[in-house]
Design a protein around this motif. Structure first.
Motif, PDB file in Angstrom:
ATOM      1  N   CYS A  92       0.858  -1.185   0.000  1.00  0.00           N
ATOM      2  CA  CYS A  92       0.000   0.000   0.000  1.00  0.00           C
ATOM      3  C   CYS A  92       0.895   1.237   0.000  1.00  0.00           C
ATOM      4  CB  CYS A  92      -0.905   0.016   1.231  1.00  0.00           C
ATOM      5  SG  CYS A  92      -2.186  -1.256   1.225  1.00  0.00           S
ATOM      6  N   LYS A  93       0.746   2.030  -1.012  1.00  0.00           N
ATOM      7  CA  LYS A  93       1.496   3.288  -1.098  1.00  0.00           C
ATOM      8  C   LYS A  93       0.652   4.389  -0.468  1.00  0.00           C
ATOM      9  CE  LYS A  93       4.296   2.080  -5.108  1.00  0.00           C
ATOM     10  NZ  LYS A  93       5.550   2.070  -4.326  1.00  0.00           N
ATOM     11  N   LEU A  94       1.160   4.930   0.637  1.00  0.00           N
ATOM     12  CA  LEU A  94       0.439   5.944   1.402  1.00  0.00           C
ATOM     13  C   LEU A  94       1.125   7.298   1.272  1.00  0.00           C
ATOM     14  CD1 LEU A  94      -0.100   3.919   4.724  1.00  0.00           C
ATOM     15  CD2 LEU A  94      -1.572   3.967   2.698  1.00  0.00           C
ATOM     16  N   VAL A  95       0.331   8.314   1.407  1.00  0.00           N
ATOM     17  CA  VAL A  95       0.849   9.682   1.522  1.00  0.00           C
ATOM     18  C   VAL A  95       0.190  10.294   2.761  1.00  0.00           C
ATOM     19  CG1 VAL A  95       1.032  11.965   0.477  1.00  0.00           C
ATOM     20  CG2 VAL A  95       1.188   9.910  -0.957  1.00  0.00           C
ATOM     21  N   VAL A  96       1.006  10.627   3.777  1.00  0.00           N
ATOM     22  CA  VAL A  96       0.500  11.199   5.026  1.00  0.00           C
ATOM     23  C   VAL A  96       0.982  12.642   5.136  1.00  0.00           C
ATOM     24  CG1 VAL A  96       0.415   8.938   6.124  1.00  0.00           C
ATOM     25  CG2 VAL A  96       2.476  10.328   6.343  1.00  0.00           C
ATOM     26  N   ASP A  97       0.309  13.390   6.026  1.00  0.00           N
ATOM     27  CA  ASP A  97       0.647  14.815   6.144  1.00  0.00           C
ATOM     28  C   ASP A  97       1.683  15.101   7.212  1.00  0.00           C
ATOM     29  OD1 ASP A  97      -0.891  14.148   8.286  1.00  0.00           O
ATOM     30  OD2 ASP A  97      -2.125  15.971   8.235  1.00  0.00           O
ATOM     31  N   SER A  98       1.879  14.139   8.154  1.00  0.00           N
ATOM     32  CA  SER A  98       2.789  14.420   9.262  1.00  0.00           C
ATOM     33  C   SER A  98       3.286  13.123   9.874  1.00  0.00           C
ATOM     34  CB  SER A  98       2.072  15.261  10.324  1.00  0.00           C
ATOM     35  OG  SER A  98       2.909  15.435  11.455  1.00  0.00           O
ATOM     36  N   LEU A  99       4.424  13.221  10.563  1.00  0.00           N
ATOM     37  CA  LEU A  99       4.981  12.098  11.314  1.00  0.00           C
ATOM     38  C   LEU A  99       5.215  12.487  12.785  1.00  0.00           C
ATOM     39  CD1 LEU A  99       7.572  10.547   8.822  1.00  0.00           C
ATOM     40  CD2 LEU A  99       5.290   9.710   9.380  1.00  0.00           C
ATOM     41  N   SER A 100       4.496  13.471  13.243  1.00  0.00           N
ATOM     42  CA  SER A 100       4.644  13.912  14.624  1.00  0.00           C
ATOM     43  C   SER A 100       4.056  12.865  15.561  1.00  0.00           C
ATOM     44  CB  SER A 100       3.934  15.255  14.844  1.00  0.00           C
ATOM     45  OG  SER A 100       4.499  16.240  14.008  1.00  0.00           O
ATOM     46  N   ALA A 101       4.765  12.590  16.642  1.00  0.00           N
ATOM     47  CA  ALA A 101       4.338  11.570  17.592  1.00  0.00           C
ATOM     48  C   ALA A 101       3.085  12.016  18.328  1.00  0.00           C
ATOM     49  CB  ALA A 101       5.463  11.270  18.572  1.00  0.00           C
ATOM     50  N   ASN A 102       2.192  11.056  18.583  1.00  0.00           N
ATOM     51  CA  ASN A 102       0.963  11.237  19.355  1.00  0.00           C
ATOM     52  C   ASN A 102       0.035  12.277  18.746  1.00  0.00           C
ATOM     53  OD1 ASN A 102       1.749   9.339  21.373  1.00  0.00           O
ATOM     54  ND2 ASN A 102       3.090  10.905  22.246  1.00  0.00           N
ATOM     55  N   ILE A 158      -2.786  13.107  15.432  1.00  0.00           N
ATOM     56  CA  ILE A 158      -3.637  12.481  14.431  1.00  0.00           C
ATOM     57  C   ILE A 158      -3.005  12.698  13.058  1.00  0.00           C
ATOM     58  CG2 ILE A 158      -5.898  12.453  13.355  1.00  0.00           C
ATOM     59  CD1 ILE A 158      -7.082  13.411  15.967  1.00  0.00           C
ATOM     60  N   ILE A 159      -2.765  11.575  12.371  1.00  0.00           N
ATOM     61  CA  ILE A 159      -2.113  11.636  11.053  1.00  0.00           C
ATOM     62  C   ILE A 159      -3.179  11.396   9.989  1.00  0.00           C
ATOM     63  CG2 ILE A 159      -0.405  10.559   9.547  1.00  0.00           C
ATOM     64  CD1 ILE A 159       1.180   9.867  12.038  1.00  0.00           C
ATOM     65  N   SER A 160      -3.218  12.284   9.049  1.00  0.00           N
ATOM     66  CA  SER A 160      -4.188  12.168   7.962  1.00  0.00           C
ATOM     67  C   SER A 160      -3.554  11.426   6.787  1.00  0.00           C
ATOM     68  CB  SER A 160      -4.647  13.565   7.539  1.00  0.00           C
ATOM     69  OG  SER A 160      -5.492  13.480   6.409  1.00  0.00           O
ATOM     70  N   ILE A 161      -4.261  10.400   6.308  1.00  0.00           N
ATOM     71  CA  ILE A 161      -3.821   9.658   5.120  1.00  0.00           C
ATOM     72  C   ILE A 161      -4.438  10.332   3.907  1.00  0.00           C
ATOM     73  CG2 ILE A 161      -3.816   7.426   3.951  1.00  0.00           C
ATOM     74  CD1 ILE A 161      -4.049   6.093   6.670  1.00  0.00           C
ATOM     75  N   LYS A 162      -3.620  11.048   3.145  1.00  0.00           N
ATOM     76  CA  LYS A 162      -4.113  11.807   1.999  1.00  0.00           C
ATOM     77  C   LYS A 162      -4.353  10.924   0.774  1.00  0.00           C
ATOM     78  CE  LYS A 162      -2.176  16.306   3.197  1.00  0.00           C
ATOM     79  NZ  LYS A 162      -1.375  17.468   2.713  1.00  0.00           N
ATOM     80  N   ALA A 163      -3.566   9.883   0.626  1.00  0.00           N
ATOM     81  CA  ALA A 163      -3.715   8.999  -0.541  1.00  0.00           C
ATOM     82  C   ALA A 163      -3.334   7.583  -0.141  1.00  0.00           C
ATOM     83  CB  ALA A 163      -2.860   9.483  -1.711  1.00  0.00           C
ATOM     84  N   SER A 164      -4.019   6.638  -0.740  1.00  0.00           N
ATOM     85  CA  SER A 164      -3.741   5.230  -0.460  1.00  0.00           C
ATOM     86  C   SER A 164      -4.016   4.412  -1.714  1.00  0.00           C
ATOM     87  CB  SER A 164      -4.608   4.723   0.697  1.00  0.00           C
ATOM     88  OG  SER A 164      -4.412   3.339   0.898  1.00  0.00           O
ATOM     89  N   ASN A 165      -3.021   3.625  -2.126  1.00  0.00           N
ATOM     90  CA  ASN A 165      -3.143   2.772  -3.308  1.00  0.00           C
ATOM     91  C   ASN A 165      -2.580   1.397  -2.962  1.00  0.00           C
ATOM     92  OD1 ASN A 165      -3.471   1.708  -5.846  1.00  0.00           O
ATOM     93  ND2 ASN A 165      -1.727   2.786  -6.739  1.00  0.00           N
ATOM     94  N   CYS A 166      -3.454   0.417  -2.837  1.00  0.00           N
ATOM     95  CA  CYS A 166      -3.045  -0.917  -2.397  1.00  0.00           C
ATOM     96  C   CYS A 166      -3.184  -1.923  -3.538  1.00  0.00           C
ATOM     97  CB  CYS A 166      -3.889  -1.374  -1.206  1.00  0.00           C
ATOM     98  SG  CYS A 166      -3.712  -0.332   0.267  1.00  0.00           S
ATOM     99  N   LYS A 167      -2.197  -2.781  -3.663  1.00  0.00           N
ATOM    100  CA  LYS A 167      -2.200  -3.868  -4.641  1.00  0.00           C
ATOM    101  C   LYS A 167      -1.762  -5.151  -3.961  1.00  0.00           C
ATOM    102  CE  LYS A 167      -1.204  -0.967  -8.694  1.00  0.00           C
ATOM    103  NZ  LYS A 167      -0.262  -0.739  -9.817  1.00  0.00           N
ATOM    104  N   PHE A 168      -2.490  -6.216  -4.223  1.00  0.00           N
ATOM    105  CA  PHE A 168      -2.201  -7.512  -3.603  1.00  0.00           C
ATOM    106  C   PHE A 168      -2.202  -8.595  -4.675  1.00  0.00           C
ATOM    107  CE2 PHE A 168      -3.961  -4.870  -0.292  1.00  0.00           C
ATOM    108  CZ  PHE A 168      -3.179  -5.146   0.808  1.00  0.00           C
ATOM    109  N   ARG A 169      -1.395  -9.616  -4.404  1.00  0.00           N
ATOM    110  CA  ARG A 169      -1.304 -10.750  -5.330  1.00  0.00           C
ATOM    111  C   ARG A 169      -1.087 -12.025  -4.529  1.00  0.00           C
ATOM    112  NH1 ARG A 169       4.150 -12.140  -6.472  1.00  0.00           N
ATOM    113  NH2 ARG A 169       5.642 -10.672  -5.576  1.00  0.00           N
ATOM    114  N   LEU A 170      -1.395 -13.127  -5.175  1.00  0.00           N
ATOM    115  CA  LEU A 170      -1.280 -14.440  -4.549  1.00  0.00           C
ATOM    116  C   LEU A 170      -0.041 -15.143  -5.082  1.00  0.00           C
ATOM    117  CD1 LEU A 170      -3.074 -16.080  -2.546  1.00  0.00           C
ATOM    118  CD2 LEU A 170      -3.966 -17.285  -4.543  1.00  0.00           C
ATOM    119  N   LYS A 171       0.764 -15.687  -4.181  1.00  0.00           N
ATOM    120  CA  LYS A 171       1.979 -16.413  -4.562  1.00  0.00           C
ATOM    121  C   LYS A 171       1.874 -17.834  -4.068  1.00  0.00           C
ATOM    122  CE  LYS A 171       7.019 -16.394  -4.198  1.00  0.00           C
ATOM    123  NZ  LYS A 171       8.214 -15.722  -3.607  1.00  0.00           N
ATOM    124  N   LEU A 172       1.995 -18.783  -5.006  1.00  0.00           N
ATOM    125  CA  LEU A 172       1.870 -20.201  -4.660  1.00  0.00           C
ATOM    126  C   LEU A 172       3.143 -20.718  -4.028  1.00  0.00           C
ATOM    127  CD1 LEU A 172      -0.003 -21.475  -7.832  1.00  0.00           C
ATOM    128  CD2 LEU A 172      -0.974 -20.758  -5.655  1.00  0.00           C
TER     129      LEU A 172
END
Length: 249
Positions: A223-233, A235-249
């Motif tokens: 999942c490729k995320l874009v957040v607005d801040s990394l300040s501890a404690n 509230i972090i806003s997730i501005k963008a999220s793009n997730c890709k999943f696949r199955l591996k045998l």
């Protein structure tokens, strides 16, 4: 007796038959009428060889033919089985989403390593009507910035039934070398208000078809995320999220 002696010469009988050479060659036969029968010279008999029988296929060739035929039959059976299972169960990959990301701690240690602790909330959705999913032990979730892994945590072991939605809370911790350089890069990126993060998933699972539990496979995701801040404690806003999943045998 007179002085002159008379010489007596033999008288040749002109009418006597003269000796003649034989009319029949030596070794020849004659017919009843007396005429000679000519004998043919002995003929040479040449043996005629029968044509060679057709060559039989070797055992090796027969083995190869049987093996190839068996493989083809097995592939046909396997393909038919997979096709039937697909039509019956209609399998779909589970879906995941990142609900929230909270940074509990992000600091630079005395040994110049960067310590990070993230709390991640994830939603796992199994859309299949007839397929259950066993999440086995060994699943991992990690957060990366560029090529540096910030923290990592373990996914819980559980069973997710068909058409089920499960909420997960995962705690991620980690220490990274060259912390001062990484911290400076994060602070510079934070000033822009857009910090790219990669959340990677590695989950070994076993699929349940009806009452049959299949072999383990792996679900790999990013999942490729874009957040607005990394300040501890904070509230972090997730501005963008793009997730890709696949199955591996």
């Amino acid at each position: 007796m007179t002085d002159h002696q008379q010489r007596i010469h033999p008288v040749v009988d002109v009418e006597a038959p003269a000796p003649s050479t034989p009319l029949v060659p030596h070794g020849s036969a004659t017919s009843e009428k007396g005429s000679p029968i000519q004998q043919r010279p002995p003929q040479r008999t040449i043996p005629v060889r029968p044509p060679p029988p057709p060559r039989k296929r070797s055992c090796c060739c027969k083995c190869i033919c049987w093996t190839v035929s068996l493989i083809v039959v097995l592939l046909i059976i396997l393909g038919a089985t997979i096709g039937i299972l697909y039509l019956v169960f209609r399998p779909q990959l589970p879906k995941y989403s990142i609900d929230s990301l909270r940074i509990s701690d992000l600091r630079l240690n005395f040994d110049m390593t960067l310590y990070a602790k993230f709390d991640v909330k994830i939603t796992a959705n199994n859309p299949n009507k007839k397929i259950g999913i066993y999440y086995e032990k060994g699943g991992r979730l990690s957060v990366w910035y560029t090529n540096s892994k910030l923290c990592e945590g373990s996914l819980p072991k559980f069973y997710q039934g068909h058409q089920n939605i499960t909420k997960l809370e995962v705690v991620l911790t980690g220490q990274t070398q060259s912390g001062s350089t990484l911290m400076s890069a994060l602070q510079e990126q934070q000033q822009t208000g857009q910090i790219p993060l990669d959340l990677k998933v590695h989950a070994p699972v076993a699929v349940k078809l009806g009452k049959l539990k299949m072999r383990k496979v792996k679900i790999l995701g990013e999942c490729k995320l874009v957040v607005d801040s990394l300040s501890a404690n904070n509230i972090i806003s997730i501005k963008a999220s793009n997730c890709k999943f696949r199955l591996k045998l």
